[in-house]
Design a protein around this motif. Structure first.
Motif, mmCIF file in Angstrom:
data_model
loop_
_atom_site.group_PDB
_atom_site.id
_atom_site.type_symbol
_atom_site.label_atom_id
_atom_site.label_comp_id
_atom_site.label_asym_id
_atom_site.label_seq_id
_atom_site.Cartn_x
_atom_site.Cartn_y
_atom_site.Cartn_z
ATOM 1 N N ILE A 56 0.838 -1.203 0.000
ATOM 2 C CA ILE A 56 0.000 0.000 0.000
ATOM 3 C C ILE A 56 0.872 1.252 0.000
ATOM 4 C CG2 ILE A 56 -1.647 1.347 1.378
ATOM 5 C CD1 ILE A 56 -2.884 -1.340 2.247
ATOM 6 N N ALA A 57 1.926 1.248 0.844
ATOM 7 C CA ALA A 57 2.827 2.405 0.922
ATOM 8 C C ALA A 57 3.529 2.629 -0.417
ATOM 9 C CB ALA A 57 3.852 2.193 2.030
ATOM 10 N N GLN A 58 3.931 1.544 -1.072
ATOM 11 C CA GLN A 58 4.611 1.648 -2.372
ATOM 12 C C GLN A 58 3.674 2.235 -3.419
ATOM 13 O OE1 GLN A 58 5.461 -2.162 -4.076
ATOM 14 N NE2 GLN A 58 6.330 -1.303 -5.942
ATOM 15 N N LYS A 61 -5.195 -8.320 -8.435
ATOM 16 C CA LYS A 61 -5.892 -7.677 -9.566
ATOM 17 C C LYS A 61 -5.139 -6.464 -10.097
ATOM 18 C CE LYS A 61 -9.477 -10.362 -9.260
ATOM 19 N NZ LYS A 61 -9.699 -11.412 -10.218
ATOM 20 N N ALA A 62 -4.259 -5.861 -9.286
ATOM 21 C CA ALA A 62 -3.575 -4.619 -9.665
ATOM 22 C C ALA A 62 -2.795 -4.715 -10.983
ATOM 23 C CB ALA A 62 -2.664 -4.157 -8.536
ATOM 24 N N PRO A 63 -2.082 -5.829 -11.281
ATOM 25 C CA PRO A 63 -1.359 -5.892 -12.564
ATOM 26 C C PRO A 63 -2.270 -5.777 -13.789
ATOM 27 C CG PRO A 63 -0.509 -7.554 -11.085
ATOM 28 C CD PRO A 63 -1.722 -6.967 -10.430
ATOM 29 N N ASN A 64 -3.555 -6.100 -13.647
ATOM 30 C CA ASN A 64 -4.497 -5.946 -14.755
ATOM 31 C C ASN A 64 -4.688 -4.473 -15.114
ATOM 32 O OD1 ASN A 64 -4.782 -8.685 -14.463
ATOM 33 N ND2 ASN A 64 -6.814 -8.586 -13.549
ATOM 34 N N TYR A 65 -4.323 -3.581 -14.182
ATOM 35 C CA TYR A 65 -4.477 -2.143 -14.391
ATOM 36 C C TYR A 65 -3.122 -1.448 -14.511
ATOM 37 C CZ TYR A 65 -9.225 -3.277 -13.126
ATOM 38 O OH TYR A 65 -10.465 -3.843 -13.117
ATOM 39 N N GLY A 66 -2.066 -2.227 -14.743
ATOM 40 C CA GLY A 66 -0.741 -1.667 -14.966
ATOM 41 C C GLY A 66 -0.011 -1.233 -13.708
ATOM 42 N N LYS A 67 -0.411 -1.740 -12.567
ATOM 43 C CA LYS A 67 0.226 -1.380 -11.296
ATOM 44 C C LYS A 67 0.955 -2.592 -10.732
ATOM 45 C CE LYS A 67 -1.628 2.690 -11.382
ATOM 46 N NZ LYS A 67 -0.875 3.846 -11.678
ATOM 47 N N VAL A 93 -7.304 2.464 -4.010
ATOM 48 C CA VAL A 93 -8.067 2.081 -5.208
ATOM 49 C C VAL A 93 -8.043 3.186 -6.252
ATOM 50 C CG1 VAL A 93 -9.547 0.342 -4.154
ATOM 51 C CG2 VAL A 93 -10.277 2.706 -4.154
ATOM 52 N N ASN A 94 -7.919 4.441 -5.817
ATOM 53 C CA ASN A 94 -7.796 5.528 -6.796
ATOM 54 C C ASN A 94 -6.439 5.488 -7.496
ATOM 55 O OD1 ASN A 94 -10.340 6.649 -6.641
ATOM 56 N ND2 ASN A 94 -9.799 8.024 -4.966
#
Length: 188
Positions: A35-37, A132-138, A66-67
């Motif tokens: 989260i901090a990263q 799920k984050a890698p699906n949004y490029g994170k 999430v934002n």
């Protein structure tokens, strides 16, 4: 809040003890570091329950998370420390997490975080969101999710499978009727 409640006893105490035993400080610490990263906030990433709860209880950091994953997921983040405003932030986070693909099985209830009833489920939800984050490029958290791998079989291949006798049907190879003496008398 949980300070005003009577201590649990009997079955409720046993159930609460079992829920609390599932909490992993290592997973919580790993989650807070992620989260901090992602948010760029400098937070204490200690995984003990008090720090984990104190860091996330107002829901502001969760909404910012999430934002960061998908801009505009939570339209308005309540900056107030009032109970209902904080719970509104948590609900907004949960709705956004569901829209990002976290299944309802992995989501937690607002009171799980707000009243520290089940912080383990909060960690599970954040870990699911991390997958799920890698699906949004994170950058992601935890193991990579499996991808769909569809296969196409011809009609000939499908029909060939119908001619094979599965092992569940049994086999009679090597079987004889020797030793069967149903109805015979026992010779002494």
């Amino acid at each position: 809040m949980s300070n005003n409640r009577a201590t649990k006893s009997g079955f409720a105490a046993e159930a609460q003890k079992k829920i609390l035993s599932k909490y992993s400080p290592e997973l919580a610490s790993e989650t807070l570091e992620w989260i901090a990263q992602l948010t760029g906030e400098s937070i204490n990433t200690s995984g003990d329950t008090a720090n984990f709860w104190e860091t996330l209880k107002d829901g502001i950091l969760l909404c910012n998370l999430v934002n960061q994953i998908q801009a505009g997921s939570v339209k308005k983040v309540q900056q107030s420390k009032m109970a209902f405003k904080c719970m509104e932030n948590i609900n907004s986070f949960l709705a956004a997490a569901k829209n990002l693909g976290v299944t309802s099985d992995e989501l937690f209830q607002t009171v799980d975080l707000w009243e520290q009833q089940n912080l383990h489920s909060v960690v599970i939800c954040l870990q699911a969101l991390g997958r799920k984050a890698p699906n949004y490029g994170k950058p992601g958290l935890g193991p990579k999710e499996a991808e769909k791998n569809t296969r196409q079989f011809t009609e000939e291949q499908l029909n060939a499978g119908k001619n094979t006798i599965g092992l569940q049907m049994g086999s009679n190879k090597g079987a004889t009727q020797s030793g069967i003496n149903f109805g015979n008398t026992r010779h002494m």
